[in-house]
Design a protein around this motif. Sequence first.
Motif, PDB file in Angstrom:
ATOM      1  N   ARG A 117      11.423  -7.424 -11.897  1.00 50.88           N
ATOM      2  CA  ARG A 117      11.213  -7.215 -13.343  1.00 50.88           C
ATOM      3  C   ARG A 117      10.290  -6.076 -13.529  1.00 50.88           C
ATOM      4  O   ARG A 117      10.542  -5.588 -14.513  1.00 50.88           O
ATOM      5  CB  ARG A 117      11.006  -8.646 -14.107  1.00 50.88           C
ATOM      6  N   PHE A 118       9.350  -5.951 -12.886  1.00 49.70           N
ATOM      7  CA  PHE A 118       8.073  -5.272 -13.117  1.00 49.70           C
ATOM      8  C   PHE A 118       7.993  -4.105 -12.284  1.00 49.70           C
ATOM      9  O   PHE A 118       7.195  -3.182 -12.714  1.00 49.70           O
ATOM     10  CB  PHE A 118       6.969  -6.217 -13.249  1.00 49.70           C
ATOM     11  N   PHE A 119       8.847  -4.103 -11.189  1.00 46.99           N
ATOM     12  CA  PHE A 119       8.249  -2.700 -10.387  1.00 46.99           C
ATOM     13  C   PHE A 119       9.045  -1.469 -11.085  1.00 46.99           C
ATOM     14  O   PHE A 119       9.945  -1.622 -11.903  1.00 46.99           O
ATOM     15  CB  PHE A 119       9.307  -2.864  -9.256  1.00 46.99           C
ATOM     16  N   ARG A 120       8.137  -0.569 -11.136  1.00 45.81           N
ATOM     17  CA  ARG A 120       8.334   0.662 -11.563  1.00 45.81           C
ATOM     18  C   ARG A 120       8.331   2.028 -10.459  1.00 45.81           C
ATOM     19  O   ARG A 120       7.430   1.881  -9.499  1.00 45.81           O
ATOM     20  CB  ARG A 120       7.285   0.996 -12.536  1.00 45.81           C
ATOM     21  N   TRP A 121       9.322   2.764 -10.869  1.00 45.84           N
ATOM     22  CA  TRP A 121       9.193   3.926  -9.755  1.00 45.84           C
ATOM     23  C   TRP A 121       8.469   5.115  -9.831  1.00 45.84           C
ATOM     24  O   TRP A 121       8.238   6.008  -9.235  1.00 45.84           O
ATOM     25  CB  TRP A 121      10.666   4.533  -9.697  1.00 45.84           C
ATOM     26  N   GLU A 122       7.817   5.150 -11.132  1.00 44.49           N
ATOM     27  CA  GLU A 122       6.972   6.213 -11.731  1.00 44.49           C
ATOM     28  C   GLU A 122       5.838   5.486 -12.522  1.00 44.49           C
ATOM     29  O   GLU A 122       6.096   4.697 -13.127  1.00 44.49           O
ATOM     30  CB  GLU A 122       7.549   7.513 -12.396  1.00 44.49           C
ATOM     31  N   GLY A 169       0.788  -1.256   0.106  1.00 45.23           N
ATOM     32  CA  GLY A 169       0.034  -0.047   0.128  1.00 45.23           C
ATOM     33  C   GLY A 169       0.781   1.283   0.034  1.00 45.23           C
ATOM     34  O   GLY A 169       0.692   2.193  -0.859  1.00 45.23           O
ATOM     35  N   PRO A 170       1.720   1.534   0.979  1.00 43.47           N
ATOM     36  CA  PRO A 170       2.638   2.544   0.993  1.00 43.47           C
ATOM     37  C   PRO A 170       3.338   2.962  -0.329  1.00 43.47           C
ATOM     38  O   PRO A 170       3.446   3.901  -0.809  1.00 43.47           O
ATOM     39  CB  PRO A 170       3.360   2.605   2.346  1.00 43.47           C
ATOM     40  N   LEU A 171       3.899   1.725  -0.795  1.00 40.12           N
ATOM     41  CA  LEU A 171       4.698   1.635  -1.890  1.00 40.12           C
ATOM     42  C   LEU A 171       4.003   2.391  -3.172  1.00 40.12           C
ATOM     43  O   LEU A 171       4.562   3.378  -4.018  1.00 40.12           O
ATOM     44  CB  LEU A 171       5.507   0.716  -2.288  1.00 40.12           C
ATOM     45  N   VAL A 172       2.798   1.832  -3.586  1.00 40.75           N
ATOM     46  CA  VAL A 172       1.825   2.181  -4.298  1.00 40.75           C
ATOM     47  C   VAL A 172       1.562   3.593  -4.447  1.00 40.75           C
ATOM     48  O   VAL A 172       1.476   4.466  -5.111  1.00 40.75           O
ATOM     49  CB  VAL A 172       0.811   1.158  -4.554  1.00 40.75           C
ATOM     50  N   ALA A 181       4.302  -3.954  -7.709  1.00 40.27           N
ATOM     51  CA  ALA A 181       4.761  -3.705  -9.018  1.00 40.27           C
ATOM     52  C   ALA A 181       3.489  -3.772  -9.826  1.00 40.27           C
ATOM     53  O   ALA A 181       3.402  -2.971 -10.716  1.00 40.27           O
ATOM     54  CB  ALA A 181       5.832  -4.884  -9.278  1.00 40.27           C
ATOM     55  N   ALA A 182       2.510  -4.501  -9.711  1.00 42.90           N
ATOM     56  CA  ALA A 182       1.336  -4.671 -10.764  1.00 42.90           C
ATOM     57  C   ALA A 182       0.433  -3.863 -10.628  1.00 42.90           C
ATOM     58  O   ALA A 182      -0.206  -3.427 -11.385  1.00 42.90           O
ATOM     59  CB  ALA A 182       0.931  -6.164 -10.511  1.00 42.90           C
ATOM     60  N   ALA A 183       0.232  -3.172  -9.347  1.00 39.20           N
ATOM     61  CA  ALA A 183      -0.888  -2.176  -9.053  1.00 39.20           C
ATOM     62  C   ALA A 183      -0.161  -0.973  -9.548  1.00 39.20           C
ATOM     63  O   ALA A 183       0.724  -0.551  -9.072  1.00 39.20           O
ATOM     64  CB  ALA A 183      -1.265  -2.235  -7.613  1.00 39.20           C
ATOM     65  N   ARG A 184      -1.097  -0.043 -10.255  1.00 39.68           N
ATOM     66  CA  ARG A 184      -0.902   1.183 -10.516  1.00 39.68           C
ATOM     67  C   ARG A 184      -1.466   2.326  -9.877  1.00 39.68           C
ATOM     68  O   ARG A 184      -1.113   3.366  -9.614  1.00 39.68           O
ATOM     69  CB  ARG A 184      -1.145   1.339 -12.009  1.00 39.68           C
ATOM     70  N   THR A 185      -2.442   2.041  -9.055  1.00 42.04           N
ATOM     71  CA  THR A 185      -3.234   2.774  -8.297  1.00 42.04           C
ATOM     72  C   THR A 185      -3.308   2.207  -6.767  1.00 42.04           C
ATOM     73  O   THR A 185      -3.244   0.970  -6.632  1.00 42.04           O
ATOM     74  CB  THR A 185      -4.576   3.259  -8.599  1.00 42.04           C
ATOM     75  N   ALA A 186      -3.793   3.031  -5.792  1.00 39.30           N
ATOM     76  CA  ALA A 186      -3.872   2.449  -4.116  1.00 39.30           C
ATOM     77  C   ALA A 186      -5.052   1.624  -4.287  1.00 39.30           C
ATOM     78  O   ALA A 186      -5.230   0.473  -3.457  1.00 39.30           O
ATOM     79  CB  ALA A 186      -4.087   3.583  -3.231  1.00 39.30           C
TER      80      ALA A 186
END
Length: 258
Positions: free
Chosen positions: A253-258, A89-92, A171-176
Amino acid sequence: MSLSVLAQSGVPRAAFGKIVRNEARLAWRQPSGLIAGVGISLALLIIFGEIPVFRQSSASLGGLSTFDVYIPILIAFVIGVLALTYLPGPLVSYREQGILRRLSTTPVPPSWLLAAQMVVQACLMAISVTLLIVVSVGFFGASAPKNPAGMVLAIALTIVAMFAIGLSIAAAARTAGAARGLMAAAFYPLMFFSGLYYPTQLMPTALKDIAHFTPLGAAVEAIQDTMLQGFVPAAPLLVLAAYAAVFGYLAMRFFRWE
């Protein structure tokens, strides 16, 4: 100031410590993780310990009492709650709010925020697990773990595997909102196969076989064996290691910072 100068001056190490302290303060100010991870599991343990019928051995549970059966289940519950509901949660949210992107423009790498979250959650897990074991042994007379080192290994592998799954969700979720949906979709089935709602000893054979190949089902099996029998079973440890490897790779592989 260059990164090499920062490293030589010790600033990055101090900065990482400050990030960890800041994440710990945020967790303390929003204590839902503490309440869910520590409070609920400890309350359930006390309830099971105070009800006499739950302290009686049962043939259907393999000669164990309900209280004995639920000690490793509640340990798995603590780890599952924190890794699946309070790590992603916090990371997303940080990514959604652009905090990770802004960090990338500073000498402090965004990965430190991820590492700080893992440190905080791991500390909460360690405190929760220790409390469960101390209360069950010290106050309710449960048997002390016959293989403490094996138990530590099983719990450590469980934490790594569940962290990997939690980071994969981040990594997979784009929103909270998407993160909450994925967390719920993973959490409730995994808790079912851990035996939280219905002990695996009482499940039909097919469900019991499935449980052995789920991360929390394997965790409960490994922890219970180290508590009651003393040896570290290879099969559940291999299952946990496989989840850690596969989901760890997917997260990287799939984590994005932005």
